[in-house]
Design a protein around this motif. Structure first.
Motif, PDB file in Angstrom:
ATOM      1  N   ALA A 156      -2.289  -4.921   2.738  1.00  0.00           N
ATOM      2  CA  ALA A 156      -0.993  -4.836   2.857  1.00  0.00           C
ATOM      3  C   ALA A 156       0.209  -5.545   3.639  1.00  0.00           C
ATOM      4  O   ALA A 156      -0.412  -5.596   4.689  1.00  0.00           O
ATOM      5  CB  ALA A 156      -0.741  -3.287   2.895  1.00  0.00           C
ATOM      6  N   SER A 209       0.904  -1.242   0.167  1.00  0.00           N
ATOM      7  CA  SER A 209      -0.164  -0.012   0.046  1.00  0.00           C
ATOM      8  C   SER A 209       0.824   1.204   0.054  1.00  0.00           C
ATOM      9  O   SER A 209       1.684   1.349   0.795  1.00  0.00           O
ATOM     10  CB  SER A 209      -0.922  -0.170   1.238  1.00  0.00           C
ATOM     11  OG  SER A 209      -1.421   1.250   1.272  1.00  0.00           O
ATOM     12  N   VAL A 233       4.068  -1.124   3.795  1.00  0.00           N
ATOM     13  CA  VAL A 233       3.278   0.333   3.297  1.00  0.00           C
ATOM     14  C   VAL A 233       4.389   1.337   2.770  1.00  0.00           C
ATOM     15  O   VAL A 233       5.640   1.312   3.786  1.00  0.00           O
ATOM     16  CB  VAL A 233       2.691   0.862   4.667  1.00  0.00           C
ATOM     17  CG1 VAL A 233       2.236   2.290   4.122  1.00  0.00           C
ATOM     18  CG2 VAL A 233       1.621   0.006   5.247  1.00  0.00           C
ATOM     19  N   PRO A 285      -5.306   6.351   3.669  1.00  0.00           N
ATOM     20  CA  PRO A 285      -4.550   5.173   3.669  1.00  0.00           C
ATOM     21  C   PRO A 285      -5.539   4.144   3.984  1.00  0.00           C
ATOM     22  O   PRO A 285      -6.409   3.992   4.597  1.00  0.00           O
ATOM     23  CB  PRO A 285      -3.721   5.281   4.730  1.00  0.00           C
ATOM     24  CG  PRO A 285      -3.681   6.609   5.105  1.00  0.00           C
ATOM     25  CD  PRO A 285      -4.980   7.260   4.921  1.00  0.00           C
ATOM     26  N   ASN A 286      -5.437   2.951   2.998  1.00  0.00           N
ATOM     27  CA  ASN A 286      -6.283   1.699   3.296  1.00  0.00           C
ATOM     28  C   ASN A 286      -4.881   0.644   3.386  1.00  0.00           C
ATOM     29  O   ASN A 286      -4.415   0.399   2.323  1.00  0.00           O
ATOM     30  CB  ASN A 286      -6.997   1.344   1.915  1.00  0.00           C
ATOM     31  CG  ASN A 286      -7.379   0.049   2.029  1.00  0.00           C
ATOM     32  OD1 ASN A 286      -7.282  -0.760   2.869  1.00  0.00           O
ATOM     33  ND2 ASN A 286      -8.587  -0.318   1.181  1.00  0.00           N
ATOM     34  N   LEU A 287      -4.691   0.169   4.383  1.00  0.00           N
ATOM     35  CA  LEU A 287      -3.726  -0.977   4.952  1.00  0.00           C
ATOM     36  C   LEU A 287      -4.221  -2.448   4.978  1.00  0.00           C
ATOM     37  O   LEU A 287      -3.538  -3.271   5.481  1.00  0.00           O
ATOM     38  CB  LEU A 287      -3.117  -0.448   6.265  1.00  0.00           C
ATOM     39  CG  LEU A 287      -2.503   1.015   6.416  1.00  0.00           C
ATOM     40  CD1 LEU A 287      -1.947   1.158   7.438  1.00  0.00           C
ATOM     41  CD2 LEU A 287      -1.580   1.335   5.122  1.00  0.00           C
ATOM     42  N   ALA A 298      -1.518  -3.049  -3.493  1.00  0.00           N
ATOM     43  CA  ALA A 298      -2.708  -3.448  -2.829  1.00  0.00           C
ATOM     44  C   ALA A 298      -3.536  -2.247  -2.705  1.00  0.00           C
ATOM     45  O   ALA A 298      -4.774  -2.435  -2.827  1.00  0.00           O
ATOM     46  CB  ALA A 298      -2.350  -3.824  -1.348  1.00  0.00           C
ATOM     47  N   ALA A 299      -2.958  -0.962  -2.618  1.00  0.00           N
ATOM     48  CA  ALA A 299      -3.851   0.254  -2.564  1.00  0.00           C
ATOM     49  C   ALA A 299      -2.947   1.387  -2.920  1.00  0.00           C
ATOM     50  O   ALA A 299      -1.865   1.280  -2.300  1.00  0.00           O
ATOM     51  CB  ALA A 299      -4.717   0.217  -1.233  1.00  0.00           C
ATOM     52  N   VAL A 300      -3.426   2.470  -3.184  1.00  0.00           N
ATOM     53  CA  VAL A 300      -2.499   3.804  -3.026  1.00  0.00           C
ATOM     54  C   VAL A 300      -3.495   4.992  -2.761  1.00  0.00           C
ATOM     55  O   VAL A 300      -4.877   5.103  -3.237  1.00  0.00           O
ATOM     56  CB  VAL A 300      -1.975   4.101  -4.637  1.00  0.00           C
ATOM     57  CG1 VAL A 300      -2.891   4.243  -5.725  1.00  0.00           C
ATOM     58  CG2 VAL A 300      -1.082   5.159  -4.416  1.00  0.00           C
ATOM     59  N   SER A 301      -2.900   5.602  -1.891  1.00  0.00           N
ATOM     60  CA  SER A 301      -3.920   6.707  -1.516  1.00  0.00           C
ATOM     61  C   SER A 301      -2.991   8.202  -1.484  1.00  0.00           C
ATOM     62  O   SER A 301      -1.831   8.306  -1.461  1.00  0.00           O
ATOM     63  CB  SER A 301      -4.325   6.541   0.201  1.00  0.00           C
ATOM     64  OG  SER A 301      -3.148   6.674   0.940  1.00  0.00           O
TER      65      SER A 301
END
Length: 235
Positions: free
Chosen positions: A116, A53, A119, A111-113, A79-82
Motif C-alpha cells: 500500500a 489498503s 491506507v 490489516p495488510n499494508l 492493494a488489500a482490504v481487511s
C-alpha cells in the motif's frame, strides 16, 4: 470537483446518528444510499496516491470503507482490504462486504499494508464510547506505527467525535474525509493535529434533514463542488 470553503458548522456524534434516522424515517433516504455515496467520495480522494489498503471495523464506518474498496478494486487501485469481523457485519455494511466478495475480492481479518501507498482508516466512526480494545486497538496501533500515510473516514479512529480527545489508541491521519459536515471533535483539542488535511464531502444528505435536526449548515456548501477543503487544514 473540489474547492475551499468555510464549513463553520459541525455535528456531535449524537446529531450524526439522529441525522441518519431523519433521513431514513422522515425523508425515505436509505442508509445504504448514503453509505454508497460516502464510499464513492472516499475512493475519489484516494486517486493519484498509488495502491490503497482499506482497513475496516465492524459498524457503519466499515460499510463506508468497504464501499470505497469496491470502487478502488474496479479502478485497479486496491492493494488489500481487511475487516476486523466480516462475518458479524449487519445491514448495509454486510451488503457492501457481499458485493466485494461477489467480485472475488478477498476480505482479510488483519490489516495488510505491504503493497500500500495509502491506507484508508474505516475502523471507528462517531460512536466511540470507550477506549479502543482488542483487534480494533491492534489495528489502530499498526496504522499509527506504520510508515504508510493514512486517510481516515469521517474521523481518525480513536478520536472522540465530540471532545476531540483520544481516550486510548488513536490514528494519526494525513487526510480526513468528513461526511456531510465535520464532527465537532475534528475542530478542537487533539482533533486538528490528528485529522491532518480535512475535506468535507457531500454524500447527499438533504437540507431538510439538517433543518429537522435544527442545524443550519452554510448552504449552499456544495453548490460549486461536492468536496471542499477546510481552510487552513491543507499541508
Amino acid at each position: 470537483m473540489s474547492s475551499s470553503a468555510p464549513p463553520s458548522h459541525s455535528l456531535t456524534g449524537a446529531q450524526a446518528r439522529a441525522l441518519d434516522r431523519i433521513c431514513t424515517e422522515q425523508l425515505a433516504l436509505p442508509v445504504d444510499w448514503l453509505m454508497e455515496a460516502a464510499g464513492w467520495q472516499i475512493a475519489r480522494r484516494c486517486r493519484g496516491r498509488g495502491l490503497v489498503s482499506v482497513v475496516c471495523g465492524t459498524g457503519g464506518n466499515a460499510g463506508d470503507g468497504l464501499a470505497a474498496a469496491r470502487h478502488l478494486s474496479d479502478w485497479g487501485l486496491l492493494a488489500a482490504v481487511s475487516c476486523i469481523d466480516v462475518e458479524h457485519l449487519g445491514g448495509p455494511a454486510r451488503a457492501q462486504a457481499e458485493a466485494l466478495l461477489a467480485r472475488g475480492v478477498q476480505v482479510m481479518a488483519s490489516p495488510n499494508l505491504e503493497r500500500a501507498d495509502l491506507v484508508v482508516d474505516a475502523l471507528l466512526g462517531s460512536g466511540l464510547s470507550r477506549p479502543p480494545a482488542g483487534p480494533i486497538a491492534e489495528a489502530i496501533r499498526a496504522l499509527r506505527e506504520g510508515s504508510t500515510p493514512v486517510l481516515s473516514v469521517d474521523l481518525p479512529s480513536g478520536l472522540d467525535s465530540d471532545t476531540g480527545q483520544a481516550p486510548g489508541e488513536v490514528v494519526q491521519a494525513q487526510t480526513t474525509v468528513a461526511l456531510g459536515l465535520p464532527k465537532t471533535g475534528l475542530l478542537q483539542a487533539r482533533g486538528p493535529d490528528l485529522a491532518g488535511e480535512v475535506w468535507v464531502a457531500d454524500i447527499g444528505i438533504p437540507a431538510a434533514a439538517y433543518a429537522a435536526l435544527g442545524v443550519s449548515p452554510p448552504l449552499p456548501l456544495f453548490a460549486d463542488s461536492d468536496c471542499v477543503l477546510m481552510p487552513g487544514r491543507g499541508r
